[in-house]
Design a protein around this motif. Sequence first.
Motif, PDB file in Angstrom:
ATOM      1  N   ALA A  17      16.123 -26.689  36.532  1.00 49.31           N
ATOM      2  CA  ALA A  17      16.918 -25.886  35.598  1.00 49.31           C
ATOM      3  C   ALA A  17      18.257 -26.560  35.305  1.00 49.31           C
ATOM      4  CB  ALA A  17      17.148 -24.485  36.165  1.00 49.31           C
ATOM      5  N   CYS A  18      18.680 -27.482  36.165  1.00 45.58           N
ATOM      6  CA  CYS A  18      19.943 -28.188  35.969  1.00 45.58           C
ATOM      7  C   CYS A  18      19.815 -29.374  35.026  1.00 45.58           C
ATOM      8  CB  CYS A  18      20.489 -28.694  37.306  1.00 45.58           C
ATOM      9  SG  CYS A  18      20.898 -27.370  38.446  1.00 45.58           S
ATOM     10  N   ALA A  19      18.632 -29.769  34.665  1.00 41.33           N
ATOM     11  CA  ALA A  19      18.450 -30.925  33.785  1.00 41.33           C
ATOM     12  C   ALA A  19      18.996 -30.618  32.402  1.00 41.33           C
ATOM     13  CB  ALA A  19      16.971 -31.287  33.693  1.00 41.33           C
ATOM     14  N   PRO A  20      19.625 -31.604  31.774  1.00 42.82           N
ATOM     15  CA  PRO A  20      20.165 -31.358  30.442  1.00 42.82           C
ATOM     16  C   PRO A  20      19.047 -31.129  29.431  1.00 42.82           C
ATOM     17  CG  PRO A  20      20.324 -33.686  31.008  1.00 42.82           C
ATOM     18  CD  PRO A  20      19.839 -32.967  32.220  1.00 42.82           C
ATOM     19  N   ALA A  21      19.345 -30.302  28.470  1.00 40.93           N
ATOM     20  CA  ALA A  21      18.372 -30.031  27.411  1.00 40.93           C
ATOM     21  C   ALA A  21      18.230 -31.275  26.535  1.00 40.93           C
ATOM     22  CB  ALA A  21      18.855 -28.853  26.558  1.00 40.93           C
ATOM     23  N   PRO A  22      17.050 -31.506  25.997  1.00 37.63           N
ATOM     24  CA  PRO A  22      16.893 -32.675  25.131  1.00 37.63           C
ATOM     25  C   PRO A  22      17.826 -32.567  23.926  1.00 37.63           C
ATOM     26  CG  PRO A  22      14.900 -31.299  25.112  1.00 37.63           C
ATOM     27  CD  PRO A  22      15.840 -30.715  26.110  1.00 37.63           C
ATOM     28  N   MET A  23      18.401 -33.724  23.550  1.00 41.83           N
ATOM     29  CA  MET A  23      19.340 -33.726  22.427  1.00 41.83           C
ATOM     30  C   MET A  23      18.590 -33.609  21.117  1.00 41.83           C
ATOM     31  SD  MET A  23      22.307 -36.414  23.415  1.00 41.83           S
ATOM     32  CE  MET A  23      23.074 -36.050  21.880  1.00 41.83           C
ATOM     33  N   ARG A  24      19.060 -32.717  20.280  1.00 41.39           N
ATOM     34  CA  ARG A  24      18.514 -32.587  18.939  1.00 41.39           C
ATOM     35  C   ARG A  24      19.451 -33.310  17.990  1.00 41.39           C
ATOM     36  NH1 ARG A  24      16.671 -26.314  18.372  1.00 41.39           N
ATOM     37  NH2 ARG A  24      16.451 -25.994  20.597  1.00 41.39           N
ATOM     38  N   PRO A  25      18.899 -33.955  16.966  1.00 45.21           N
ATOM     39  CA  PRO A  25      19.792 -34.639  16.026  1.00 45.21           C
ATOM     40  C   PRO A  25      20.680 -33.631  15.309  1.00 45.21           C
ATOM     41  CG  PRO A  25      17.512 -34.690  15.256  1.00 45.21           C
ATOM     42  CD  PRO A  25      17.513 -34.069  16.612  1.00 45.21           C
ATOM     43  N   GLN A  26      21.924 -34.028  15.067  1.00 50.35           N
ATOM     44  CA  GLN A  26      22.819 -33.161  14.310  1.00 50.35           C
ATOM     45  C   GLN A  26      22.384 -33.191  12.852  1.00 50.35           C
ATOM     46  OE1 GLN A  26      26.730 -34.663  15.139  1.00 50.35           O
ATOM     47  NE2 GLN A  26      26.934 -33.384  16.945  1.00 50.35           N
ATOM     48  N   ILE A  27      22.487 -32.047  12.207  1.00 49.59           N
ATOM     49  CA  ILE A  27      22.050 -31.913  10.818  1.00 49.59           C
ATOM     50  C   ILE A  27      23.271 -31.820   9.916  1.00 49.59           C
ATOM     51  CG2 ILE A  27      20.705 -30.513   9.202  1.00 49.59           C
ATOM     52  CD1 ILE A  27      19.020 -31.848  11.395  1.00 49.59           C
ATOM     53  N   GLY A  28      23.256 -32.599   8.834  1.00 48.30           N
ATOM     54  CA  GLY A  28      24.344 -32.587   7.867  1.00 48.30           C
ATOM     55  C   GLY A  28      24.211 -31.439   6.886  1.00 48.30           C
ATOM     56  N   ALA A  29      25.180 -31.300   5.979  1.00 47.00           N
ATOM     57  CA  ALA A  29      25.193 -30.229   4.987  1.00 47.00           C
ATOM     58  C   ALA A  29      23.985 -30.299   4.059  1.00 47.00           C
ATOM     59  CB  ALA A  29      26.484 -30.290   4.173  1.00 47.00           C
ATOM     60  N   ASP A  30      23.427 -31.503   3.888  1.00 43.23           N
ATOM     61  CA  ASP A  30      22.268 -31.663   3.014  1.00 43.23           C
ATOM     62  C   ASP A  30      20.949 -31.351   3.713  1.00 43.23           C
ATOM     63  OD1 ASP A  30      22.143 -33.794   4.718  1.00 43.23           O
ATOM     64  OD2 ASP A  30      22.062 -35.335   3.158  1.00 43.23           O
ATOM     65  N   GLY A  31      21.016 -30.960   5.000  1.00 38.93           N
ATOM     66  CA  GLY A  31      19.816 -30.619   5.746  1.00 38.93           C
ATOM     67  C   GLY A  31      19.133 -31.813   6.388  1.00 38.93           C
ATOM     68  N   LYS A  32      19.670 -33.006   6.189  1.00 35.43           N
ATOM     69  CA  LYS A  32      19.092 -34.209   6.772  1.00 35.43           C
ATOM     70  C   LYS A  32      19.826 -34.556   8.063  1.00 35.43           C
ATOM     71  CE  LYS A  32      17.767 -36.146   2.330  1.00 35.43           C
ATOM     72  NZ  LYS A  32      17.940 -37.273   1.416  1.00 35.43           N
ATOM     73  N   PRO A  33      19.132 -35.230   8.982  1.00 40.31           N
ATOM     74  CA  PRO A  33      19.821 -35.634  10.224  1.00 40.31           C
ATOM     75  C   PRO A  33      20.962 -36.598   9.927  1.00 40.31           C
ATOM     76  CG  PRO A  33      17.443 -36.030  10.371  1.00 40.31           C
ATOM     77  CD  PRO A  33      17.739 -35.615   8.971  1.00 40.31           C
ATOM     78  N   LEU A  34      22.069 -36.417  10.641  1.00 45.65           N
ATOM     79  CA  LEU A  34      23.196 -37.332  10.503  1.00 45.65           C
ATOM     80  C   LEU A  34      22.835 -38.659  11.165  1.00 45.65           C
ATOM     81  CD1 LEU A  34      26.163 -34.932  11.340  1.00 45.65           C
ATOM     82  CD2 LEU A  34      25.493 -35.801   9.099  1.00 45.65           C
ATOM     83  N   PRO A  35      23.316 -39.763  10.600  1.00 45.13           N
ATOM     84  CA  PRO A  35      22.976 -41.060  11.202  1.00 45.13           C
ATOM     85  C   PRO A  35      23.589 -41.211  12.587  1.00 45.13           C
ATOM     86  CG  PRO A  35      24.570 -41.321   9.416  1.00 45.13           C
ATOM     87  CD  PRO A  35      24.170 -39.885   9.440  1.00 45.13           C
ATOM     88  N   GLN A  36      22.866 -41.922  13.433  1.00 38.45           N
ATOM     89  CA  GLN A  36      23.354 -42.223  14.769  1.00 38.45           C
ATOM     90  C   GLN A  36      24.103 -43.548  14.710  1.00 38.45           C
ATOM     91  OE1 GLN A  36      22.761 -40.103  17.498  1.00 38.45           O
ATOM     92  NE2 GLN A  36      22.095 -38.785  15.834  1.00 38.45           N
ATOM     93  N   VAL A  37      25.113 -43.701  15.540  1.00 42.70           N
ATOM     94  CA  VAL A  37      25.863 -44.953  15.578  1.00 42.70           C
ATOM     95  C   VAL A  37      24.992 -46.017  16.233  1.00 42.70           C
ATOM     96  CG1 VAL A  37      27.897 -46.122  16.515  1.00 42.70           C
ATOM     97  CG2 VAL A  37      28.093 -43.801  15.636  1.00 42.70           C
ATOM     98  N   TYR A  38      24.860 -47.141  15.562  1.00 39.62           N
ATOM     99  CA  TYR A  38      24.099 -48.280  16.073  1.00 39.62           C
ATOM    100  C   TYR A  38      25.068 -49.136  16.871  1.00 39.62           C
ATOM    101  CZ  TYR A  38      21.356 -52.651  15.789  1.00 39.62           C
ATOM    102  OH  TYR A  38      20.667 -53.799  16.063  1.00 39.62           O
ATOM    103  N   ARG A  39      24.915 -49.145  18.183  1.00 41.01           N
ATOM    104  CA  ARG A  39      25.820 -49.891  19.064  1.00 41.01           C
ATOM    105  C   ARG A  39      25.226 -51.251  19.399  1.00 41.01           C
ATOM    106  NH1 ARG A  39      30.931 -48.428  19.030  1.00 41.01           N
ATOM    107  NH2 ARG A  39      31.080 -46.186  19.088  1.00 41.01           N
TER     108      ARG A  39
END
Length: 171
Positions: A17-39
Amino acid sequence: MSRILILLVSAMLALSACAPAPMRPQIGADGKPLPQVYRIRAGDTSAIQYRMLDSVNALRSAAGRQPVELNAQLNAAAATHSRDMSVQNRPWHFGSDGSSPIDRVQRVGFTRGLVGEAISETYETELETLAAWMEEPGTRNVILSPKANTMGFSWQQEDGGKIWWTLVMGR
């Protein structure tokens, strides 16, 4: 024995129960996922340069062009210009000292001739950047030029993730 088993199962359930929840992509105003930073990590340089070289050569082959080779002098000219664009905070073909792409390749000792240069300011990967360059007639012509037989490629990544890409094609 069954008490120990019950305690172990309970402890495992409590810990899970202590494990972090899987990350969901953040959604922009247009309903599309926001880009992830390419490191880009320090050790990724040759892998990225050869991935770009392979991709450029695949595109050139599909267009009936001869392959190009990676050139250390052109890589140095591309790296210098990427750093300079970052300092100037603008993507353009002239250095802060007024230098042109021709000046930069000559400064690193490349004397065979410049075919052209492609530049970009983005958060995208090198292959996404190449795809964008191929959609523009000017940069597409540089990449697919039948005169080109050598290539340099480098970048500068800022702390915030923005990447300044430079590709140089030579003869």
